[in-house]
Design an enzyme around this catalytic site. Structure first.
Site, short mmCIF file in Angstrom:
data_model
loop_
_atom_site.label_atom_id
_atom_site.label_comp_id
_atom_site.label_asym_id
_atom_site.label_seq_id
_atom_site.Cartn_x
_atom_site.Cartn_y
_atom_site.Cartn_z
N ASP A 176 2.49 25.98 9.46
CA ASP A 176 2.07 27.26 8.91
C ASP A 176 2.93 28.41 9.43
OD1 ASP A 176 -0.91 26.99 7.53
OD2 ASP A 176 -0.49 25.46 9.03
N LYS A 212 1.89 22.62 6.33
CA LYS A 212 0.79 23.53 6.61
C LYS A 212 -0.48 22.77 6.95
CE LYS A 212 -1.51 25.87 3.57
NZ LYS A 212 -2.84 25.23 3.71
N LYS A 263 -0.44 16.28 6.55
CA LYS A 263 0.73 16.01 7.40
C LYS A 263 0.46 14.92 8.44
CE LYS A 263 1.03 19.30 10.24
NZ LYS A 263 0.27 18.60 11.31
N LYS A 283 -4.83 21.41 17.62
CA LYS A 283 -6.09 20.71 17.36
C LYS A 283 -6.11 19.33 18.02
CE LYS A 283 -6.23 20.71 12.85
NZ LYS A 283 -4.85 21.17 12.58
#
Length: 292
Positions: free
Chosen positions: A130, A13, A18, A44
């Site tokens: 997510d 998530k 990560k 992102k």
């Protein structure tokens, strides 16, 4: 005969660490002598910046928006110790599917046989966990990644995201999809955090690959725009990442996890919540965890 490229997907998530974990794995594998590509699959587009001194790189989708045709080499940038860095990117804000960058980038690289041309040992996909929608599920669904690992802390929402990922792996496992290598337990400092993760993997028929503690060394390194492997190679935290990378390098057999239904997960979490509250108030001893 061409060598087999080991393709690995690491999910987790947002905000769980990560990309930090993935970049340190890539750096450790590269330092061990392997040829590595890190493939950022988060809209992102920040997966690879600590491999490049804190600098961001143009994404595949951004480049495609500027020109109709793109050569894969135009969107591959060299990072720490020769690691090849790629960012799939995302759509313009408010438009389209966030997973489209993965689909487009993977197709581009497959068409141009880039992995073989670069003679890679590892391709590591850093994927937002997510939601396991169509785009984000590509490394699993199409069997592009051979092994999947998920980064999770002991926090409920991280465990919830990991359990959702297990559902996606389970769904595609009968049609040639990637299987689960295990859980990378991140930010594990308190004993109860380790116990929660250990119990979760037991309930879902998987395993912990490595316990990664929260460390100020990671923060210091990232403030310099570097991985811990580059900025503090002799630190205790670097040794943890090197051990994790070695385990992933040696990993051969992944399997289908047994995800919990939402009601089962909530009941499991509630028991742990009651236990932690009792632990906080001094009503139970830590040894009592085995009775959960």
């Amino acid at each position: 005969m061409a060598k087999k490229i080991k393709q690995i997907a690491i999910y987790g998530k947002g905000g769980i660490g990560k990309s930090t974990t993935t970049s340190n794995i890539s750096a450790a594998l590269s330092a061990a002598g392997y040829k590595v590509m890190q493939f950022g699959c988060d809209p992102k587009s920040d997966s690879t910046n600590t491999l490049r001194g804190g600098n961001y790189i143009p994404t595949v989708l951004d480049t495609l928006r500027e020109k109709n045709s793109v050569k894969a080499h135009e969107v591959i940038f060299e990072g720490f110790n020769g690691i090849y860095c790629v960012e799939a990117g995302g759509p313009a804000p408010g438009v389209g599917c966030a997973g489209r960058g993965i689909i487009t980038a993977v197709q581009l690289f497959k068409q141009q046989n880039i992995f073989e041309e670069l003679d890679l040992d590892y391709v590591i996909y850093d994927v937002l966990g997510d939601v396991v929608c169509g785009g984000f599920a590509v490394p699993i669904r199409e069997g592009i990644a051979e092994h999947v690992f998920t980064v999770s802390s002991a926090d409920f929402m991280a465990v919830y995201a990991a359990n959702n990922l297990f559902k996606g792996i389970h769904k595609y496992s009968n049609s040639g999809g990637a299987l689960l290598g295990g859980v990378i337990a991140n930010s594990i400092n308190a004993p109860y955090a380790k116990d929660i993760i250990d119990d979760f993997v037991k309930q879902t028929n998987t395993q912990v690959v490595e316990y990664v503690p929260r460390s100020v060394t990671v923060t210091q390194s990232e403030l310099q725009g570097k991985t811990t492997i580059e900025a503090a190679p002799e630190s205790k935290q670097a040794k943890v990442y090197k051990a994790l990378a070695a385990k992933i390098a040696g990993h051969e057999e992944s399997k289908v996890p047994a995800p919990l239904e939402v009601s089962e997960l909530r009941a499991w979490a509630a028991k742990w919540g009651d236990y932690l509250l009792a632990l906080e108030t001094g009503e139970v001893r830590t040894e009592a965890v085995g009775n959960l």
